[in-house]
Write a protein that holds these residues in place. Structure first.
Motif, PDB file in Angstrom:
ATOM      1  N   GLN A   4       0.842  -1.198   0.000  1.00 34.28           N
ATOM      2  CA  GLN A   4       0.000   0.000   0.000  1.00 34.28           C
ATOM      3  C   GLN A   4       0.879   1.252   0.000  1.00 34.28           C
ATOM      4  N   GLY A   5       1.966   1.205   0.763  1.00 35.68           N
ATOM      5  CA  GLY A   5       2.899   2.331   0.810  1.00 35.68           C
ATOM      6  C   GLY A   5       3.532   2.582  -0.541  1.00 35.68           C
ATOM      7  N   GLU A   6       3.887   1.510  -1.232  1.00 41.14           N
ATOM      8  CA  GLU A   6       4.472   1.647  -2.563  1.00 41.14           C
ATOM      9  C   GLU A   6       3.465   2.262  -3.528  1.00 41.14           C
ATOM     10  N   LYS A   7       2.218   1.830  -3.428  1.00 40.88           N
ATOM     11  CA  LYS A   7       1.165   2.396  -4.284  1.00 40.88           C
ATOM     12  C   LYS A   7       0.963   3.878  -3.977  1.00 40.88           C
ATOM     13  N   ALA A   8       0.930   4.206  -2.690  1.00 37.97           N
ATOM     14  CA  ALA A   8       0.746   5.605  -2.295  1.00 37.97           C
ATOM     15  C   ALA A   8       1.893   6.466  -2.816  1.00 37.97           C
ATOM     16  N   TYR A   9       3.109   5.979  -2.669  1.00 35.64           N
ATOM     17  CA  TYR A   9       4.282   6.732  -3.136  1.00 35.64           C
ATOM     18  C   TYR A   9       4.228   6.906  -4.650  1.00 35.64           C
ATOM     19  N   ALA A  10       3.854   5.869  -5.367  1.00 38.35           N
ATOM     20  CA  ALA A  10       3.749   5.954  -6.830  1.00 38.35           C
ATOM     21  C   ALA A  10       2.695   6.986  -7.236  1.00 38.35           C
ATOM     22  N   ILE A  53       0.561  14.428   0.535  1.00 40.37           N
ATOM     23  CA  ILE A  53       1.781  13.874   1.108  1.00 40.37           C
ATOM     24  C   ILE A  53       1.661  13.803   2.625  1.00 40.37           C
ATOM     25  N   ASP A  54       1.165  14.869   3.223  1.00 39.85           N
ATOM     26  CA  ASP A  54       0.988  14.885   4.672  1.00 39.85           C
ATOM     27  C   ASP A  54       0.063  13.759   5.123  1.00 39.85           C
ATOM     28  N   PHE A  55      -1.003  13.560   4.387  1.00 38.13           N
ATOM     29  CA  PHE A  55      -1.965  12.503   4.716  1.00 38.13           C
ATOM     30  C   PHE A  55      -1.304  11.128   4.631  1.00 38.13           C
ATOM     31  N   ALA A  56      -0.552  10.888   3.560  1.00 40.65           N
ATOM     32  CA  ALA A  56       0.119   9.601   3.382  1.00 40.65           C
ATOM     33  C   ALA A  56       1.159   9.358   4.475  1.00 40.65           C
ATOM     34  N   ILE A  57       1.851  10.414   4.876  1.00 38.43           N
ATOM     35  CA  ILE A  57       2.837  10.295   5.958  1.00 38.43           C
ATOM     36  C   ILE A  57       2.133   9.955   7.269  1.00 38.43           C
ATOM     37  N   ARG A  58       1.051  10.661   7.557  1.00 37.64           N
ATOM     38  CA  ARG A  58       0.323  10.428   8.809  1.00 37.64           C
ATOM     39  C   ARG A  58      -0.258   9.022   8.875  1.00 37.64           C
ATOM     40  N   LEU A  59      -0.612   8.470   7.728  1.00 40.80           N
ATOM     41  CA  LEU A  59      -1.126   7.098   7.691  1.00 40.80           C
ATOM     42  C   LEU A  59      -0.004   6.063   7.779  1.00 40.80           C
ATOM     43  N   GLY A  60       1.230   6.538   7.645  1.00 39.95           N
ATOM     44  CA  GLY A  60       2.365   5.623   7.683  1.00 39.95           C
ATOM     45  C   GLY A  60       2.603   4.907   6.366  1.00 39.95           C
ATOM     46  N   LEU A  61       2.042   5.446   5.288  1.00 38.99           N
ATOM     47  CA  LEU A  61       2.211   4.832   3.979  1.00 38.99           C
ATOM     48  C   LEU A  61       3.483   5.286   3.280  1.00 38.99           C
TER      49      LEU A  61
END
Length: 88
Positions: A4-10, A53-61
């Motif tokens: 999921q983190g890889e998908k979010a980063y992509a 980006i902030d949201f993805a960081i806060r989710l730990g993705l």
């Protein structure tokens, strides 16, 4: 990084690429002084990306450093655009 983190980063990188292309077009044409709307669009897109980006960081993705690097790259491009428009 998780799947999921890889998908979010992509996805974040893809959104950043769209903004980078807008900046590149603007750099090629140097129309910013005549087109404040374009600058407003860039500002709005940058703000939206920063929130994503902030949201993805806060989710730990996404790792905080990776997220900040995405924004830093775009901010450098924006600085070049501003510099180029000022010297025109």
């Amino acid at each position: 990084m998780t799947s999921q983190g890889e998908k979010a980063y992509a996805l974040l990188k893809a959104d950043a690429e769209k903004i980078r292309r807008l900046i590149e077009v603007q750099l090629e044409n140097l129309t910013m002084p005549q087109c404040p709307l374009y600058e407003e669009v860039l500002d709005t897109r940058m703000f939206g990306l920063s929130r994503e980006i902030d949201f993805a960081i806060r989710l730990g993705l996404v790792e905080e450093e990776k997220g900040k690097n995405i924004l830093s790259e775009l901010e450098r491009k924006l600085a070049l655009l501003h510099e180029a428009s000022m010297s025109k």
